[in-house]
Design an enzyme around this catalytic site. Structure first.
Site, PDB file in Angstrom:
ATOM      1  N   ASN A  27       3.332  40.425   4.129  1.00 45.76           N
ATOM      2  CA  ASN A  27       2.284  39.404   3.982  1.00 45.76           C
ATOM      3  C   ASN A  27       2.926  38.052   4.283  1.00 45.76           C
ATOM      4  OD1 ASN A  27       0.326  37.620   3.219  1.00 45.76           O
ATOM      5  ND2 ASN A  27       0.365  38.152   1.031  1.00 45.76           N
ATOM      6  N   LYS A  54       1.506  35.250   4.560  1.00 49.07           N
ATOM      7  CA  LYS A  54       0.805  34.133   3.918  1.00 49.07           C
ATOM      8  C   LYS A  54       0.563  33.014   4.950  1.00 49.07           C
ATOM      9  CE  LYS A  54       2.582  35.707  -0.479  1.00 49.07           C
ATOM     10  NZ  LYS A  54       3.035  35.442  -1.820  1.00 49.07           N
ATOM     11  N   HIS A  62      -5.909  39.321  -3.391  1.00 50.02           N
ATOM     12  CA  HIS A  62      -4.540  38.855  -3.608  1.00 50.02           C
ATOM     13  C   HIS A  62      -4.533  37.818  -4.730  1.00 50.02           C
ATOM     14  CE1 HIS A  62      -0.695  36.908  -3.036  1.00 50.02           C
ATOM     15  NE2 HIS A  62      -0.312  38.021  -2.438  1.00 50.02           N
ATOM     16  N   GLU A  69      -3.182  35.069  -5.059  1.00 46.87           N
ATOM     17  CA  GLU A  69      -3.399  33.670  -4.637  1.00 46.87           C
ATOM     18  C   GLU A  69      -4.882  33.417  -4.366  1.00 46.87           C
ATOM     19  OE1 GLU A  69      -0.345  33.826  -1.672  1.00 46.87           O
ATOM     20  OE2 GLU A  69       1.088  34.072  -3.307  1.00 46.87           O
ATOM     21  N   GLU A 106       0.691  43.791  -7.928  1.00 44.23           N
ATOM     22  CA  GLU A 106       1.513  42.588  -7.804  1.00 44.23           C
ATOM     23  C   GLU A 106       1.390  41.760  -9.087  1.00 44.23           C
ATOM     24  OE1 GLU A 106       2.228  41.547  -3.379  1.00 44.23           O
ATOM     25  OE2 GLU A 106       0.385  40.588  -4.007  1.00 44.23           O
ATOM     26  N   GLY A 126       6.763  35.280  -5.712  1.00 45.21           N
ATOM     27  CA  GLY A 126       7.417  34.055  -5.248  1.00 45.21           C
ATOM     28  C   GLY A 126       8.293  33.398  -6.295  1.00 45.21           C
ATOM     29  N   SER A 159       8.442  39.449  -5.339  1.00 42.55           N
ATOM     30  CA  SER A 159       9.881  39.187  -5.203  1.00 42.55           C
ATOM     31  C   SER A 159      10.673  40.420  -4.760  1.00 42.55           C
ATOM     32  CB  SER A 159      10.451  38.600  -6.498  1.00 42.55           C
ATOM     33  OG  SER A 159       9.867  37.325  -6.741  1.00 42.55           O
TER      34      SER A 159
HETATM   35  P1  13P Z   1       6.833  37.392  -2.656  1.00 38.46           P
HETATM   36  O1  13P Z   1       7.446  38.644  -2.043  1.00 38.46           O
HETATM   37  O2  13P Z   1       7.158  36.152  -1.912  1.00 38.46           O
HETATM   38  O3  13P Z   1       7.085  37.342  -4.124  1.00 38.46           O
HETATM   39  O4  13P Z   1       5.238  37.568  -2.482  1.00 38.46           O
HETATM   40  C1  13P Z   1       4.658  38.752  -2.885  1.00 38.46           C
HETATM   41  C2  13P Z   1       3.256  38.775  -2.406  1.00 38.46           C
HETATM   42  O5  13P Z   1       2.418  38.025  -2.877  1.00 38.46           O
HETATM   43  C3  13P Z   1       2.922  39.699  -1.319  1.00 38.46           C
HETATM   44  O6  13P Z   1       1.558  39.787  -1.139  1.00 38.46           O
END
Ligand code: 13P
Length: 251
Positions: free
Chosen positions: A10, A12, A97, A99, A169, A175, A214
């Site tokens: 992903n 982003k 997701h 976010e 997640e 992150g 992460s």
């Molecule tokens: P990170 O791997 O940067 O923690 O992000 C995870 C994520 O949100 C994947 O969709």
């Protein structure tokens, strides 16, 4: 040995078309097909075409978008529908997701409408679920992920639920450099599997359940070894082609 693994990147809000093109050249130059897995790419929508073109000869590599609107078309400035994404070569979409839920205020009801829209458009939704730190500390993790999953598939036939992908997640792990321990992840994945079986019967056993939060080249093997972890959904560590190659070859 686990089979039918899924490694999903992903990106982003990163990787403009030129960056995506350079990434794919590096990746494709070094990544040979492995029978036990698929690799999925979720670029930003503006770079989807570049990724789709790069992987068009490769059945083991697939692309998707990070979000869709729940309507199929119309006056929704700035939005992308499932059918537009499908027409641009997407086969997958991330739905719910964290976010989207926590930064953009997407509700469980909207997530459910997006899952239905994805399936109408012929996209495979990867349904993302996960608890906040407050919810984990209050002992609510399993309740939260089950509720999010139920809401996401509430408008979908049980047989069709079996064609989706689920990603666990934990919000506090995204992150932050803090990943769930393989044991913590395994406990939640086992609960998600039980819920999928309750919803879709034996067919629920076929749904890949990915871990995200992460993940990097150092922790991926231990996470993939955990109960019911069928793959990973990776943000930050998927932006570097060399690191993503190492992750996509692991397990
Ligand atoms: P990170 O791997 O940067 O923690 O992000 C995870 C994520 O949100 C994947 O969709």
């Amino acid at each position: 040995m686990k089979k039918n693994l899924v490694f999903a990147a992903n990106w982003k809000m990163n990787q403009a078309p030129a960056d995506a093109g350079a990434f794919m050249r590096t990746f494709l130059g070094q990544y040979a097909r492995q029978q036990d897995r698929r690799v999925l790419f979720f670029p930003p929508a503006v770079s989807l075409h570049v990724v789709v073109q790069a992987i068009k000869e490769r059945a083991d590599l697939e692309a998707g978008v990070q979000n869709i609107h729940w309507e199929d078309k119309g006056a929704f400035t700035g939005e992308t529908s499932g059918s537009l994404a499908r027409g641009a070569g997407a086969r997958h979409v991330l739905v719910g997701h964290s976010e989207r839920r926590h930064v953009f205020g997407e509700t469980e009801e909207e997530t459910g409408k997006k899952v239905a829209a994805a399936l109408r458009a012929g996209l495979t939704p990867t349904i993302c679920v996960g608890e906040t730190l407050t919810q984990r500390e209050a002992g609510l993790t399993i309740d939260v992920v089950k509720r999010q999953l139920r809401a996401a598939v509430s408008g979908v036939d049980a047989a069709v639920v079996a064609t989706t992908i689920v990603a666990y997640e934990p919000v506090w792990a995204i992150g932050t450099g803090k990943n769930a321990t393989p044991q913590d992840a395994g406990e939640v994945h086992v609960a998600i599997r039980a819920e999928l079986r309750a919803i879709a019967g034996e067919r629920g056993a076929a749904v890949p359940i990915l871990y995200g939060g992460s993940v990097n080249r150092s922790n991926v093997d231990a996470l993939l070894a955990a109960d019911e972890v069928s793959g990973v959904l990776v943000g930050g560590a998927s932006l570097d082609a060399e690191q993503w190659l190492a992750i996509a070859r692991s397990g």
